[in-house]
Design a protein around this motif. Sequence first.
Motif, short mmCIF file in Angstrom:
data_model
loop_
_atom_site.label_atom_id
_atom_site.label_comp_id
_atom_site.label_asym_id
_atom_site.label_seq_id
_atom_site.Cartn_x
_atom_site.Cartn_y
_atom_site.Cartn_z
N PHE A 153 0.91 -1.22 -0.01
CA PHE A 153 0.07 0.03 -0.09
C PHE A 153 0.87 1.22 0.07
O PHE A 153 1.88 1.24 0.49
CB PHE A 153 -0.84 -0.08 1.23
N THR A 154 0.37 2.31 -0.64
CA THR A 154 1.32 3.55 -0.74
C THR A 154 0.23 4.62 -0.48
O THR A 154 -0.75 4.65 -1.11
CB THR A 154 1.86 3.84 -2.18
N LEU A 155 0.77 5.81 0.27
CA LEU A 155 0.02 7.01 0.31
C LEU A 155 1.14 8.13 0.01
O LEU A 155 2.11 8.05 0.53
CB LEU A 155 -0.41 7.16 2.05
N GLY A 156 0.75 8.65 -1.00
CA GLY A 156 1.93 9.78 -1.61
C GLY A 156 1.15 11.15 -2.07
O GLY A 156 -0.03 11.28 -2.05
N TYR A 157 2.20 11.77 -2.68
CA TYR A 157 2.00 13.11 -3.27
C TYR A 157 2.87 13.40 -4.37
O TYR A 157 3.83 12.89 -4.65
CB TYR A 157 2.29 14.30 -1.98
N GLY A 158 2.02 13.94 -5.42
CA GLY A 158 2.78 14.36 -6.67
C GLY A 158 2.69 15.71 -7.08
O GLY A 158 1.59 16.33 -6.65
N ASN A 159 3.68 16.24 -7.54
CA ASN A 159 3.65 17.54 -8.10
C ASN A 159 3.95 17.46 -9.52
O ASN A 159 4.90 17.16 -10.06
CB ASN A 159 4.64 18.67 -7.30
N VAL A 160 2.92 18.26 -10.61
CA VAL A 160 2.98 18.13 -11.93
C VAL A 160 3.00 19.53 -12.51
O VAL A 160 1.93 20.28 -12.10
CB VAL A 160 1.63 17.32 -12.23
#
Length: 227
Positions: free
Chosen positions: A79-86
Amino acid sequence: MRYIFLFIFCISFLVSNAQVDQSQTGAWYMYFYSHQFKNSQFGIQGDFQYRDWQGLGDKEQLLLRSGFTYMPKNANIKFTLGYGNVTSGVPGESDDTSSESRIYQEALFNSKFGRFYLTHRFRYEQRFVENQDFRTRYRYNLFLNIPINKKELSPKAIYAALYNELFINGQQDIGNNQTVELFDRNRTYLGFGYVLNEKIRFQLGWMNQKTNTWGKGQLQLSMHHKW
């Protein structure tokens, strides 16, 4: 980290016009990393990607994404909890960009049948796109890796890599009198990989991306790194 510099390539193409040129080959340069904390079920993973509309020189996207992972004991799932900036550009000579912050949750299932390495990835995204209302997206990706010269994905193995990913929008009204279709896009990929050692793999392949309004081929070069 010295291997990252293997990703520096010089590819030159003609500048495209302001519309998506479906006959023009784009390119994605990608670095994926993962690390499992010592004697722990927790870890980190992420990816840094530069995507170009024409190979190099016309930025499509710069994507920076990282997350914390959790692997339950005696279960073949992560399982992953993440953040992305695009940061997204537009095709052609324009330097206009738009930004997006993205939170995501992911479940990854791995299985193996003989020489076939199969992975299911389910991802749910909460998207904060510039000049749009809050929106969500659902993604499902099926990956398949098949060793060619060895029975396992062990060092010095060459392998075929395939995947197909489907994107579905959670909302169609995105504000400012803008709407999107329920179907967002589909990506189909075929490539080949090389296992350098237990920690590093390289892949080179071709991905075809289709939306409701355009379809485009993309060259993909990626490095997969376990710290």
